[in-house]
Design an enzyme around this catalytic site. Structure first.
Site, short mmCIF file in Angstrom:
data_model
loop_
_atom_site.label_atom_id
_atom_site.label_comp_id
_atom_site.label_asym_id
_atom_site.label_seq_id
_atom_site.Cartn_x
_atom_site.Cartn_y
_atom_site.Cartn_z
N HIS A 1 0.81 -1.22 0.00
CA HIS A 1 0.00 0.00 0.00
C HIS A 1 0.85 1.27 0.00
O HIS A 1 0.57 2.20 0.78
CB HIS A 1 -0.93 0.01 1.22
CG HIS A 1 -1.85 -1.17 1.29
ND1 HIS A 1 -2.39 -1.65 2.46
CD2 HIS A 1 -2.34 -1.97 0.30
CE1 HIS A 1 -3.16 -2.69 2.20
NE2 HIS A 1 -3.15 -2.92 0.90
C1 LIG Z 1 0.09 -7.52 -5.11
C2 LIG Z 1 -0.78 -6.40 -4.64
C3 LIG Z 1 -1.83 -6.68 -3.75
C4 LIG Z 1 -2.65 -5.65 -3.31
N1 LIG Z 1 -3.75 -5.95 -2.57
C5 LIG Z 1 -4.67 -5.00 -2.32
C6 LIG Z 1 -5.92 -5.33 -1.76
O1 LIG Z 1 -6.23 -6.49 -1.50
N2 LIG Z 1 -6.80 -4.33 -1.53
C7 LIG Z 1 -6.49 -3.01 -1.79
O2 LIG Z 1 -7.32 -2.16 -1.51
N3 LIG Z 1 -5.31 -2.68 -2.33
C8 LIG Z 1 -4.41 -3.63 -2.63
N4 LIG Z 1 -3.25 -3.30 -3.27
C9 LIG Z 1 -2.95 -1.89 -3.50
C10 LIG Z 1 -3.78 -1.23 -4.60
O3 LIG Z 1 -4.10 -2.14 -5.61
C11 LIG Z 1 -2.97 -0.05 -5.14
O4 LIG Z 1 -2.69 0.82 -4.07
C12 LIG Z 1 -3.68 0.74 -6.22
O5 LIG Z 1 -4.09 -0.12 -7.25
C13 LIG Z 1 -2.75 1.82 -6.75
O6 LIG Z 1 -3.40 2.52 -7.78
P1 LIG Z 1 -2.62 3.60 -8.64
O7 LIG Z 1 -3.60 4.14 -9.62
O8 LIG Z 1 -1.94 4.56 -7.73
O9 LIG Z 1 -1.45 2.81 -9.36
P2 LIG Z 1 -1.51 1.49 -10.24
O10 LIG Z 1 -2.84 0.83 -10.14
O11 LIG Z 1 -0.32 0.70 -9.88
O12 LIG Z 1 -1.41 2.03 -11.74
C14 LIG Z 1 -0.29 2.64 -12.30
C15 LIG Z 1 -0.30 2.28 -13.79
O13 LIG Z 1 0.56 3.17 -14.46
C16 LIG Z 1 1.33 2.42 -15.39
N5 LIG Z 1 2.58 3.17 -15.61
C17 LIG Z 1 3.51 3.45 -14.69
N6 LIG Z 1 4.50 4.17 -15.24
C18 LIG Z 1 4.17 4.36 -16.54
C19 LIG Z 1 4.80 5.04 -17.61
N7 LIG Z 1 5.97 5.68 -17.44
N8 LIG Z 1 4.20 5.01 -18.82
C20 LIG Z 1 3.01 4.39 -18.99
N9 LIG Z 1 2.38 3.74 -18.01
C21 LIG Z 1 2.94 3.72 -16.78
C22 LIG Z 1 1.56 1.11 -14.68
O14 LIG Z 1 1.96 0.09 -15.58
C23 LIG Z 1 0.20 0.87 -14.05
O15 LIG Z 1 -0.68 0.20 -14.90
C24 LIG Z 1 -2.40 -4.31 -3.73
C25 LIG Z 1 -1.36 -4.03 -4.61
C26 LIG Z 1 -0.56 -5.06 -5.07
C27 LIG Z 1 0.53 -4.74 -6.04
#
Ligand SMILES: Cc1cc2nc3c(=O)[nH]c(=O)nc-3n(C[C@H](O)[C@H](O)[C@H](O)COP(=O)(O)OP(=O)(O)OC[C@H]3O[C@@H](n4cnc5c(N)ncnc54)[C@H](O)[C@@H]3O)c2cc1C
Length: 506
Positions: A449
């Site tokens: 997280h």
């Molecule tokens: C293994 C795991 C288990 C988890 N379990 C839970 C759970 O059970 N419940 C819960 O609430 N949360 C959980 N989380 C946390 C939650 O899923 C994340 O906090 C949340 O999805 C983050 O969202 P975000 O939009 O910040 O980033 P992300 O969803 O990580 O999205 C970022 C996206 O940007 C893309 N990206 C990055 N850099 C670039 C670039 N330079 N060019 C183009 N694309 C790029 C990436 O490929 C990715 O697709 C978990 C996370 C993981 C990894």
């Protein structure tokens, strides 16, 4: 072509933004995603979470720098690299967090009351549902109740405290990532263009105004022009892209020969995460996932149960039941989350123990420790170096020790006796508080997280605009100023929902 919006990253936040912004046919949106489309079947079957843990085609699979408080171990850190981002590979647990978390941010218009309608809107879109009952979970809940922990029908209700079943982002046994719940519908609109395998390498500026994004795709470097640029790359990649583009701490940028657009010392700083420690239990009844995978016959039964009814062990992922508890009576709200997971494996995503077993894990809810994330090169393909720096404070250490002691008391309570053969790890060698702390050093890891590297109020203002620049925003987990109490996907999605309304109103 000039887009109204370019969004970098089709993760939890990016998919919500792309879907909401293209509801208005006047908006044209380009969504860039470094990873592939979410075609792997394991993404959509909840238990597949374990299969995706280290798969680098859909996962950035980062590692922290050696952590001093964890005996110099590096903390393996999966992050989604696929449509849906981490919501496509996460454990599916859905927890809003506590009202006090959001009120505590101290940012105008970002308190719990302001976010609540967006949690509700997201829950309808995601079709959040509750997990099926299971006899081991029933015993865990009864055991927790016997210690005075109240029953909770809904951890997302007015009080988080209590013991019960998790809500999850799955519906009828299928994962509801933001790609499934939001993007699928939006992708049919002519005003949305989605590019996969498109790695953004730089934000293009004219003076301090963002005017486009440079990205790499199929061996080519392409520049797309946009009126508004939104960075939604997640807690490590969003500060990386800002730093690579000249927005970050001056000394760091100069060290890597990057021209400074805006000296922003807080970009990449203040990293937070939930520290997590697991204990393993040998189960005396063959009711765990470990048992299901031990024989071909049981595997086949599990597969049929899922294929025909979308029920059974394959519908469960990162947690089944839980207890949100206060580790000290004087606290006014829970500070520990105790997970009951119906399987056990020493390495997450690794082979399950060859005996009947379950996991009882503890994570901290409100965290004091903070780390940082910095680029190591001017090349976008080189991952940033980051340090969680947990558990750095006495409060953080004490909470973990007390939380683990409560977890052990639950598993040793009479209501669990029918299911517990023995504590497999750590076992009797761990007795004193000092022993538990050593166990934390030896076993502690992330519960995935990370937040706060582009914090609201420091890196972005209350409209999520990057301070010191124009036409540039960050919208994802990195803007959350302090990690909320519980699994944070819900909070990230609510932030993106609210941000979309802010953008549409401008
Ligand atoms: C293994 C795991 C288990 C988890 N379990 C839970 C759970 O059970 N419940 C819960 O609430 N949360 C959980 N989380 C946390 C939650 O899923 C994340 O906090 C949340 O999805 C983050 O969202 P975000 O939009 O910040 O980033 P992300 O969803 O990580 O999205 C970022 C996206 O940007 C893309 N990206 C990055 N850099 C670039 C670039 N330079 N060019 C183009 N694309 C790029 C990436 O490929 C990715 O697709 C978990 C996370 C993981 C990894």
């Amino acid at each position: 072509m000039q887009y109204d919006y370019i969004i970098v990253g089709a993760g939890s936040a990016g998919c919500v933004l792309a879907a909401r912004l293209t509801e208005d046919p006047k908006n044209s949106v380009l969504l860039l995603e470094a990873g592939p489309r979410d075609t792997s079947p394991w993404i959509h079957i909840p238990v597949g979470y374990g299969k995706l843990f280290t798969r680098t085609d859909v996962n950035w699979a980062y590692e922290s720098e050696p952590e001093a408080a964890l005996s110099g171990r590096r903390v393996f850190t999966p992050r989604g690299k696929v449509l849906g981002g981490s919501s496509s590979i996460n454990g599916l647990v859905y927890i809003r967090g506590q009202r006090e978390d959001f009120d505590g941010w101290g940012v105008r218009d970002w308190d719990f009351d302001a976010l609540e309608p967006y949690f509700e809107r997201a829950e309808r879109t995601l079709r959040v549902s509750r997990l099926e009952r299971h006899e081991l979970c029933e015993a865990f809940i009864a055991a927790a109740r016997s210690l005075g922990i109240p029953t909770s029908e809904n951890f997302n209700g007015p009080s988080q405290e209590g013991t019960g079943y998790y809500h999850v982002t799955s519906y009828k046994g299928r994962r509801r990532s933001t790609a499934v719940a939001y993007l699928r519908v939006a992708e049919k609109r002519p005003n949305l263009r989605v590019e996969v395998a498109a790695l953004a390498s730089r934000i293009v500026f004219t003076d301090r105004t963002a005017t486009g994004v440079q990205y790499r795709q199929g061996g080519r470097t392409i520049e797309a022009r946009g009126k508004q640029i939104i960075v939604s790359g997640g807690t490590f990649n969003s500060p990386q892209l800002l730093q690579l583009s000249g927005v970050g701490p001056r000394a760091l940028l100069e060290r890597h020969g990057i021209p400074v657009v805006h000296d922003a010392p807080d970009v990449g700083e203040r990293l937070q995460d939930h520290f997590y420690v697991r204990t393993f239990w040998r189960c005396s009844k063959p009711v765990t996932l470990n048992d299901e995978v031990m024989t071909l016959w049981r595997k086949a039964r599990m597969a049929f149960q899922y294929a025909l009814f979308r029920e059974g062990p394959l519908t469960v992922s990162g947690g089944h039941a839980a207890a949100f508890v206060r580790t000290r009576p004087e606290l006014t709200r829970p500070d520990a989350q105790i997970y009951l997971i119906n399987f056990s494996a020493l390495k997450r995503g690794g082979i399950l123990h060859p005996h009947s077993g379950f996991t009882c894990g503890v994570s901290q809810l409100q965290v004091e420790s903070r780390g940082s994330s910095h680029i190591t090169s001017s090349d976008v393909t080189k991952p940033s170096s980051f340090l969680y720096n947990y558990p750095a404070t006495e409060t953080d250490r004490r909470m973990m020790v007390e939380g683990l002691k409560i977890a052990r008391r639950i598993c040793e309570a009479p209501a669990m006796r029918e299911y517990v053969e023995a504590e497999f790890m750590p076992g009797p060698r761990v007795q004193s508080d000092a022993d538990w702390l050593d166990y934390c050093r030896e076993m502690g890891e992330t519960v995935f997280h990370p937040t706060s590297t582009c914090s609201l109020g420091r890196v972005v203002d209350e409209n999520l605009k990057v301070i010191g620049t124009s036409n540039l925003r960050v919208i994802d987990a990195s803007v959350i100023p302090a990690v909320p109490s519980g699994n944070i996907n819900a909070a990230v999605i609510a932030v993106a929902e609210k941000a979309a309304d802010l953008l549409k109103a401008q």
